[in-house]
Design a protein around this motif. Sequence first.
Motif, PDB file in Angstrom:
ATOM      1  N   SER A  35      24.120  58.973  90.122  1.00 30.34           N
ATOM      2  CA  SER A  35      24.725  57.716  89.657  1.00 30.34           C
ATOM      3  C   SER A  35      23.656  56.640  89.449  1.00 30.34           C
ATOM      4  N   LYS A  36      23.832  55.835  88.414  1.00 30.25           N
ATOM      5  CA  LYS A  36      22.961  54.685  88.180  1.00 30.25           C
ATOM      6  C   LYS A  36      23.441  53.449  88.949  1.00 30.25           C
ATOM      7  N   GLN A  37      24.645  53.519  89.516  1.00 34.48           N
ATOM      8  CA  GLN A  37      25.194  52.448  90.335  1.00 34.48           C
ATOM      9  C   GLN A  37      24.550  52.512  91.724  1.00 34.48           C
ATOM     10  N   PRO A  38      24.117  51.367  92.272  1.00 36.33           N
ATOM     11  CA  PRO A  38      23.626  51.396  93.658  1.00 36.33           C
ATOM     12  C   PRO A  38      24.708  51.920  94.597  1.00 36.33           C
ATOM     13  N   ASN A  52      20.775  56.114  97.155  1.00 39.86           N
ATOM     14  CA  ASN A  52      20.106  56.567  95.937  1.00 39.86           C
ATOM     15  C   ASN A  52      19.028  55.574  95.499  1.00 39.86           C
ATOM     16  N   GLU A  53      18.372  55.909  94.390  1.00 35.19           N
ATOM     17  CA  GLU A  53      17.246  55.085  93.933  1.00 35.19           C
ATOM     18  C   GLU A  53      17.695  53.687  93.536  1.00 35.19           C
ATOM     19  N   ALA A  54      18.888  53.554  92.971  1.00 30.71           N
ATOM     20  CA  ALA A  54      19.373  52.243  92.544  1.00 30.71           C
ATOM     21  C   ALA A  54      19.633  51.309  93.729  1.00 30.71           C
ATOM     22  N   TYR A  55      19.942  51.916  94.884  1.00 27.26           N
ATOM     23  CA  TYR A  55      20.211  51.111  96.067  1.00 27.26           C
ATOM     24  C   TYR A  55      18.920  50.690  96.771  1.00 27.26           C
ATOM     25  N   ARG A  56      17.845  51.422  96.535  1.00 29.78           N
ATOM     26  CA  ARG A  56      16.592  51.240  97.272  1.00 29.78           C
ATOM     27  C   ARG A  56      16.108  49.774  97.287  1.00 29.78           C
ATOM     28  N   THR A 135      29.695  50.906  97.597  1.00 34.19           N
ATOM     29  CA  THR A 135      29.221  50.670  96.226  1.00 34.19           C
ATOM     30  C   THR A 135      29.008  49.165  96.057  1.00 34.19           C
TER      31      THR A 135
END
Length: 369
Positions: A35-38, A52-56, A135
């Motif tokens: 997902s691209k969503q954090p 995930n990476e978006a949340y980082r 999310t």
Amino acid sequence: MGPAIQHFDWASTSVGALSTWSQSLLSYTRMMLTSKQPICFFWGPELLMFFNEAYRPMLGNRAATALGQPFATVWPDVWADVLPLTRSALSGTGVRLEEMPLTMTRRGFEEETFWTFAYTPLWDDDGSIAGLINTPVDATSAVKDREALAKAVADAETMLEEQRHSNRQRMILQRELAHRMKNTLAIVQAIVSQTMKHSQDMETATKRISGRLTALSSAQDLLTETSWSAADIVHVVDSALRPHVDASERVSVTGPHAEISAQQALGISLALHELATNAIKYGALSVPDGRIAIEWLVGSDRTLRFEWRESGGPAVAAGDRKGFGSRLTERIVPAYFSGKAGVHFDPAGVRYLLEGVLQTDDEARGAGL
């Protein structure tokens, strides 16, 4: 984050080795990573963290150590705030909050942040709730921008109100200026026309007009210093006498400080000019030993009793003081005080008595003066 999760030592945690994960945990992990969503979720009895990476970027300095750590360990600064929401999700009831304020220490200092997020229960293969997924949307910039916009709007409204106030004040000042000019011109017109009427020749008229206009100008200079808002009777008397008195011991002045309107200040100045001019020509100031006593009293209801007394001068007859000067001191000036005045030729010397009511500038405007 895919390789980071794959190579993490899960075997040393309550989640267990990657090879032992349930299908549900694997599915949640794949969904999160693609997902691209954090997204982050917390799994197991210790609520270990996955992200995930978006949340980082949301983790700040914690990003390097947050993977596989308990929720309360990763976010100790907000744990107390989100614990009730966490318990709700783990009990099977999802929650969503809009722009929840949270004070975080992500980069070595406290930050005021705002978050829109949802906590949703996660079920394991056996149907039990094993964790929760988050999310989040960092709403800090939006909230700050909205607050800045609201402040800008408020500041703009304040500026507009100040401008409106300034415009109102300007209009008031314009009306006030017109009022002052009208009154001043009326006084000048009266001085010129009446002095000419009661003077025997042009030279005498010129001298009298010049003296009276000088007195008027001096009074206006005094009023200009106070922006024509008010004048102190003590200062008015001092200013009016200064051009005429050759030695201070020849004139005694006694009276309390009191605020008077601009028009009343002009009236007293003109009256004192007339009295002093005549005293120099005919009365106490025409001889070395002559004296003048000026005294006024102000009552609790702002009534005024203003007296000029001459002594030590030559005998003065009533006929020596007829003309516009008498009309000015006995009729025009007392009208500014809604009172009365008169010149008395006592054996000891000339006495001028003015009785009336002191007014502020606002009261004078209300009375149309």
